[in-house]
Write an enzyme that holds these catalytic residues in place. Sequence first.
Site, PDB file in Angstrom:
ATOM      1  N   GLY A  15       0.824  -1.206   0.000  1.00  0.00           N
ATOM      2  CA  GLY A  15       0.000   0.000   0.000  1.00  0.00           C
ATOM      3  C   GLY A  15       0.855   1.252   0.000  1.00  0.00           C
ATOM      4  CB  ALA A  16       1.912   3.631   1.623  1.00  0.00           C
ATOM      5  CG  ASN A  38      10.941   4.659   1.799  1.00  0.00           C
ATOM      6  OD1 ASN A  38      11.294   3.556   2.152  1.00  0.00           O
ATOM      7  ND2 ASN A  38      10.167   4.870   0.732  1.00  0.00           N
ATOM      8  CG  HIS A  89       0.232   2.591   8.663  1.00  0.00           C
ATOM      9  ND1 HIS A  89      -0.138   1.674   9.613  1.00  0.00           N
ATOM     10  CD2 HIS A  89       1.372   2.131   8.111  1.00  0.00           C
ATOM     11  CE1 HIS A  89       0.749   0.695   9.629  1.00  0.00           C
ATOM     12  NE2 HIS A  89       1.686   0.943   8.711  1.00  0.00           N
ATOM     13  CD  GLU A  90       2.992   3.596   5.268  1.00  0.00           C
ATOM     14  OE1 GLU A  90       4.031   3.395   5.917  1.00  0.00           O
ATOM     15  OE2 GLU A  90       2.195   2.673   4.953  1.00  0.00           O
ATOM     16  CG  HIS A 107       5.526   3.139  10.106  1.00  0.00           C
ATOM     17  ND1 HIS A 107       5.658   2.216  11.112  1.00  0.00           N
ATOM     18  CD2 HIS A 107       4.869   2.493   9.103  1.00  0.00           C
ATOM     19  CE1 HIS A 107       5.094   1.066  10.733  1.00  0.00           C
ATOM     20  NE2 HIS A 107       4.603   1.217   9.526  1.00  0.00           N
TER      21      HIS A 107
END
Length: 969
Positions: free
Chosen positions: A360-361, A364, A396-397, A400
């Site tokens: 999904g993604a 980085n 979500h990303e 992180h």
Amino acid sequence: MRLTRATLSLLLTSTSSRSFTSAFGSNLHSSRASSSLSRPLSSLPFLSKKHRHTPSSAALLLANHQIMTSRGGSTYLNSAVASVEEETAPTEYFRKDYEPLTNIVTKINMEFNIQDGKTIVTSEMKIEANPNGPGAGDLVLDGDETCVKLVSLEVDGKALSEGDDYTLSPGKLVIKKSALKDDGSGTLTSVVEIVPEENTQLSGLYKSGPMYCTQCEAMGFRRITYYPDRPDNMAVFEHIKIEADKDSYPVLLSNGNFVEKGDVEGSEGRHYAVWSDPFPKPSYLFCVVAGDLGSIKDSYTTSSGKDVHLEIFSEKENVNKLDYAMESLKRSMKWDEDKFGLEYDLGIYNIVAVNDFNMGAMENKGLNVFNTAYVLADPSTATDTDYERVEGVIGHEYFHNWTGNRVTCRDWFQLTLKEGLTVFRDQEFSGDMGSNAVKRIEDVQSLRARQFAEDAGPMSHPIRPESYISMDNFYTATVYSKGAEIIRMYNTMLTEEGFRKGMDLYFERHDGTGVTCDDFRAAMADANGIDLDQFGLWYSTPGTPTVTYDSEFDAEKGVFKLTLTQKSNSDTPLHIPISTGLIDKVTGEEVVATKVLELKEETQTFEFDGLKNDVIPSILRGFSAPVKLVPASGEMDEEALAFLAARDTDGFNRWEAGQRLFTSLVFQELDGAMTETTTDYVFEAFKRTLADTNMDSSIKAYALTLPSESTLAEELSGSAVDPVAIHKSRGAVRKAIARKFHSELQAAYESLSKEMEGKDFKVDAEAVGQRRLRNTILGYLTVIKETAEEQKAAAELAVNHYETATGMTDKMAALNALASMDGEGATSRDEIMQRFYEEANGDALVLNKWFSVQALADLPDVLDRVKALTKHPDFTMSNPNRCRSLISAFAMNANAFHAEDGEGYKFIAESVAAVDKLNPQISSRMGTSLIQWRKYGEERAALMKGELQKLSEQKLSDDLFEVVNRGLK
Ligand code: BES
Ligand code: ZN
């Protein structure tokens, strides 16, 4: 012939004086430096384009072997390793075998010289003995020799010789201790060559349409260069230079801060950019992107007043679909500050949308990469669910950055440490942005349909797996969704406040390091002064535990006793929080508010006193633990369920009670006949819900919807599941409800249509809820299609729904209904299907929907249709989204996939084998649809197993090998 440094210099002779300047003092001279070639390497005869191999469907190893030899017979330092066709079984890695590295890379400078057909990667790595290791030793580097061709290797400016200084074996390059300084330090410089244009696995550096991009998690960096490609090697990526053609690739990005850009002197039309990331990171968070991209820009001021430049890039035609992602990003940044006191730490946050992406993604550092499906949103192309997904994935990303990047995993077995925790955080964020109650229902639905099923099959594993062959196979519903449930249990037991204390301590202790799940649990325990040893069993126990309940009421004493018993795959009992409330049977009032009962023994009785009347317990409120809750008697008390469906103060359990009534009725129909009592309970609950004017529209829509076929199948586990029969029975109950309440449904549909008419299109909780509810009702109204007249009426309603649709959500609801129409509805179906295709106007994400809706249709000849669609000019196996939209969607169409003749299985197995040649991550995921054969009756099981058997006789990728082998065990 093995190339020596001298022969290499000859081959790559340069007249340029430019060199790759080392930040550690040494210089890598231009004779081997990619940026400094006087003519592009591709113009050299042994690398010329006409000799290059274009990928075919040949096995990947073989294909790469041919690429290698076709380069004029030239050999690379690792060619001998690359040409070994391995026939040995893939290696299995075990959690218990973890050992720290002896030597690590602490700093790295890289240069990517991107040319058409080939990219040269030069890396200069500062090596040190691992301060947390056993002392200086050999330096072990990972590298995928089928992808990375080693050109040169030196330490502190001195070329290394194979055997004496280093050894090569499949996947590994070991620099001997003796080639480094006595204290284990040194500067290692490597030059490698890769061909992103031929990388169909989409791991490492690859091409997606007009752009180059990378995907390094979990083990993609070793497909870019030789490196200790594991998360416990944290290094500063200090100087990342990307050089490419200026016209074709004007945008050059990497992690961290932008340093400089400029034209490459002496190389017409080429330019470069340099990036630097001050935060030490594991290689899996590395990223470079090069392309002709458009973007939108914005900024965010953090709570401490720091300005962050935000930019989202995509192919130019999609730039107008990036606004929602940007708004979501700003909301995420604010939420993490408010909720966890976590601020963003760099001056830049970039996101790039790519069309070809396995997942999904990806988070980085400072440069997220997103599958277009999870970042582009526009009312005419995205459904409400797509919008929700964009917000959730952006969150979500972003989250992180702290739970994953600042504190990362020590090793991949700990994956749930970052994924479970970050999913929990994105769930909470989405809930807070919309409705927590709605979000909870959606998350539990998905957990049950996917994770419970996974845990009941051959891929079952604890949230912290004990072993893997391919780590990519362990990005599972278990690690993610069940992992998030484990985190949620801390939150439930410790309260939000206690959970926050634990998070604070976790960051205080571990910022900038790679840690384990046990470290997280210790932070939670220590910050709250409690013992969470027993709770640790959740990390090592596979399978879904069962909790049974029994109760008695002592009317004289006014005491209610609730006895809970647990059963799981753990030898000793788990620590399970069971949120429970009590509702007075007589008054219907809640007399005991939600209390967290901590079940720590196999059987425990909890007493509630001071009660006037008997009560109905509402157990496992909010789904407080990932367990199956069943009555000790084995029989559901339908009267109690009906009571709770009407009166429970806990929104989740009110919904849950209704779902259980539906389930009872579907199972009765499956067994032969629906009983009058259950039918009455269901009808009564349905009627009351439909008429309720206070209920949130989304909740109402979910309360009116039957459990999914996969959830129903999961509930049945134990006896042989017949998915076709489940499909029929669920359909029969749906039709019975639709007929019974036809006029009420029609009235509700019309009144909603009126309410929505003329309103501006919005994507807020209210508008989304209205659409969701009206589309649920449309679903009921269009299942009535037995007679020709009914078929006409249903088609007419759906066509009208399509024509008056204000956005993609309504369009899809109509298309969905039409896709399954036959008889008198067939013409409308075909017309609208064609119209939708034309209106898509080539938009990739809309076309995916067009493929999916046909693959999921309820028609007798779906398989033939799907097979025909694989020949459609817009279909390709090499784009994961497109592949999923047709092939994986078909595998989810239980009625068609599980057809008795086994043709559905055969089609999937053949597709899986074909995809495996291109992209093992995708094929192994698709392959999981065949491994659940034990659940089904003998004949289906034999057919499915037969397909797995056939697959196992072919040459498979490690990824698919692991899935197929587990499936056959
Ligand atoms: N780190 C993952 C992406 C990833 C997973 C990359 C596996 C490579 C291999 C990312 O943070 C992630 O979890 N993405 C999810 C979406 C998320 C909202 C659950 C995904 O890609 O499905
Ligand atoms: Zn993630």
